[in-house]
Enzyme design. Structure first.
Site, PDB file in Angstrom:
ATOM      1  N   HIS A  84       0.829  -1.209   0.000  1.00 45.61           N
ATOM      2  CA  HIS A  84       0.000   0.000   0.000  1.00 45.61           C
ATOM      3  C   HIS A  84       0.862   1.259   0.000  1.00 45.61           C
ATOM      4  CE1 HIS A  84       0.431   0.726   4.398  1.00 45.61           C
ATOM      5  NE2 HIS A  84       0.265  -0.569   4.544  1.00 45.61           N
ATOM      6  N   ASP A  86      -0.134   4.379   1.122  1.00 46.13           N
ATOM      7  CA  ASP A  86      -0.428   5.344   2.181  1.00 46.13           C
ATOM      8  C   ASP A  86       0.302   4.992   3.474  1.00 46.13           C
ATOM      9  OD1 ASP A  86      -2.179   3.059   2.237  1.00 46.13           O
ATOM     10  OD2 ASP A  86      -3.359   4.048   3.785  1.00 46.13           O
ATOM     11  N   ASP A 117       6.110   0.142   7.743  1.00 43.52           N
ATOM     12  CA  ASP A 117       4.725  -0.096   7.306  1.00 43.52           C
ATOM     13  C   ASP A 117       4.314   0.919   6.248  1.00 43.52           C
ATOM     14  OD1 ASP A 117       2.111  -0.928   7.123  1.00 43.52           O
ATOM     15  OD2 ASP A 117       1.511  -0.093   9.045  1.00 43.52           O
ATOM     16  N   GLU A 151      -5.121   1.703   2.499  1.00 44.37           N
ATOM     17  CA  GLU A 151      -5.084   0.477   3.303  1.00 44.37           C
ATOM     18  C   GLU A 151      -5.203   0.786   4.781  1.00 44.37           C
ATOM     19  OE1 GLU A 151      -3.549  -2.814   5.691  1.00 44.37           O
ATOM     20  OE2 GLU A 151      -2.762  -0.776   5.585  1.00 44.37           O
ATOM     21  N   GLU A 152      -4.567   1.861   5.209  1.00 47.34           N
ATOM     22  CA  GLU A 152      -4.554   2.185   6.636  1.00 47.34           C
ATOM     23  C   GLU A 152      -5.922   2.603   7.164  1.00 47.34           C
ATOM     24  OE1 GLU A 152      -2.290   1.468   8.547  1.00 47.34           O
ATOM     25  OE2 GLU A 152      -0.341   1.579   7.572  1.00 47.34           O
ATOM     26  N   GLU A 177       3.645  -6.596   3.582  1.00 50.39           N
ATOM     27  CA  GLU A 177       3.549  -5.970   4.897  1.00 50.39           C
ATOM     28  C   GLU A 177       4.654  -6.510   5.811  1.00 50.39           C
ATOM     29  OE1 GLU A 177       1.566  -3.680   6.137  1.00 50.39           O
ATOM     30  OE2 GLU A 177      -0.413  -3.738   5.176  1.00 50.39           O
TER      31      GLU A 177
END
Length: 396
Positions: A84, A86, A117, A151-152, A177
């Site tokens: 991801h 973001d 992350d 995603e977050e 991840e």
């Protein structure tokens, strides 16, 4: 702008350039938005290979672009590599000893928001694909990068790509991840965030019998749902039990007024034994039953629910990743469960049937001040993803 223009056929990307790519990603401030800048930068790295790489921007909203890049042969299996774009907000900057958007390197550690992350994982899968292109490595199938927005805050980029069919040809999926390269997450909890809004009737507290206390009604809901969730006591051997936590309650206007509105918000971490639909049914039946009582007016809503991922520790993709990982890091790679949701929950709802794993570089500093990744592990990941992709397509 960094690219791999100078990478000759048969050559590998220099480590300094790999690190510079990660630093550039961290310097792009994609806090819960602005992912389009990340997508544009990553797409620019594929520009020297535009005849061999299919690059697609999939816009979620202004300033927020998913990126899909496909390389290889359309015949054969397709492996998805996903990360991801973001990151979460850095929070209180006074708690940071390193600029969260600089990508500073100190003692072999690269610091910044998203270093763990998961811009290190995203950079590593992109670099692996770029090296395959630079080497002109023939592929017995294809590799698809799925770089997502949001995603977050709810996996809605992955949901958009899944709905549009971008995962329908996958035979396997690796989510980069952070697990550390000595662990592979093959099963994961699902998540349900839900809200209950209570409508009462405001009156002066000296005449409380004329009103309806919205907070009191939420307390009734709280007590009943807590008891019901505690009754769901099956234990998953890897993930543990279902978790239900009421995390927010708000309501009322002032201390001498009966509250006319109140809201409760809760988080459920599901396990495969209790699919999300079962939890929806429990919540909805309780709300319906309480609303049949005099004075109750409750409304239930959800925020971005995700299904639990069952998975198997002996799945071929897990075993293959263990083997490749062991070769790269020299240590045993252990299959584990994950307590958090990932984009895999959305991609697995596609028309295809495939295994998904979460496997990537990173530390346990995600979402913390001074988040960092070990540079050596990040560099190992770039090699690991390349070898894993080739082995998967070869049918090892």
């Amino acid at each position: 702008m960094l690219s791999l223009n100078n990478c000759k056929a048969g050559a590998k990307v220099e480590n300094t350039e790999k690190i510079a790519i990660l630093q550039k990603l961290i310097q792009i401030q994609s806090v819960n938005g602005n992912e389009a800048a990340v997508a544009r930068y990553l797409a620019s790295l594929f520009e020297p290979y535009r005849e061999s790489a299919q690059v697609e921007f999939v816009t979620y909203s202004p300033g927020r672009d998913n990126l899909v890049v496909t390389i290889g042969h359309p015949n054969g299996k397709q492996l998805g590599l996903s990360g991801h774009e973001d990151v979460v907000d850095p929070g209180d900057l006074s708690q940071w000893h390193h600029d969260p958007f600089a990508g500073e390197i100190v003692d072999g550690q690269l610091y910044g928001r998203g270093a763990s992350d998961m811009k290190s994982g995203l950079a590593a899968i992109v670099i692996a694909m770029l090296e395959l292109l630079a080497d002109k490595t023939p592929l017995k199938g294809s590799i698809r990068l799925l770089a997502t927005v949001g995603e977050e805050t709810g996996e809605y980029g992955a949901a958009q790509l899944t709905k549009a069919g971008y995962a329908d040809q996958l035979a396997g999926l690796v989510i980069a991840e952070p697990t550390g390269l000595d662990k592979i997450a093959y099963t994961a909890r699902g998540v349900i965030d839900y809200h209950v809004d209570s409508i009462g009737k405001s009156v002066h507290s000296a005449q409380s019998t004329k009103g309806i206390n919205a907070i009191d009604n939420l307390i009734v809901f709280y007590n009943e749902i807590t008891a019901m969730m505690q009754g769901l006591d099956k234990i998953d051997p890897v993930l543990g039990g279902l978790l239900h936590n009421v995390d927010l309650i708000s309501g009322g206007e002032q201390i001498n007024t009966i509250p006319g509105k109140a809201r409760l918000s809760a988080n459920v971490r599901t396990i495969p034994a209790y699919p999300n639909q079962m939890i929806y049914d429990i919540l909805e039946k309780l709300v319906h039953r309480l609303n049949d009582r005099s004075g109750f007016q409750l409304k239930l809503s959800y925020s971005y629910p995700e299904e639990a991922i069952p998975g198997r520790p002996d799945a071929p993709l897990v075993k293959l990743a263990q083997k490749i990982g062991h070769r790269i890091i020299g240590n045993r790679v252990i299959p584990v469960g994950s307590g958090g949701a990932s984009d895999a929950s959305e991609f697995l709802q596609s028309k295809a049937r495939f295994s998904a794993i979460v496997y990537g570089p990173g530390t346990n500093t995600s979402h913390e001040a001074d988040e960092y990744v070990e540079i050596d592990e990040f560099l190992q990941a770039t090699v690991l993803y390349r070898k894993l992709a080739l082995a998967f397509l070869e049918g090892e």
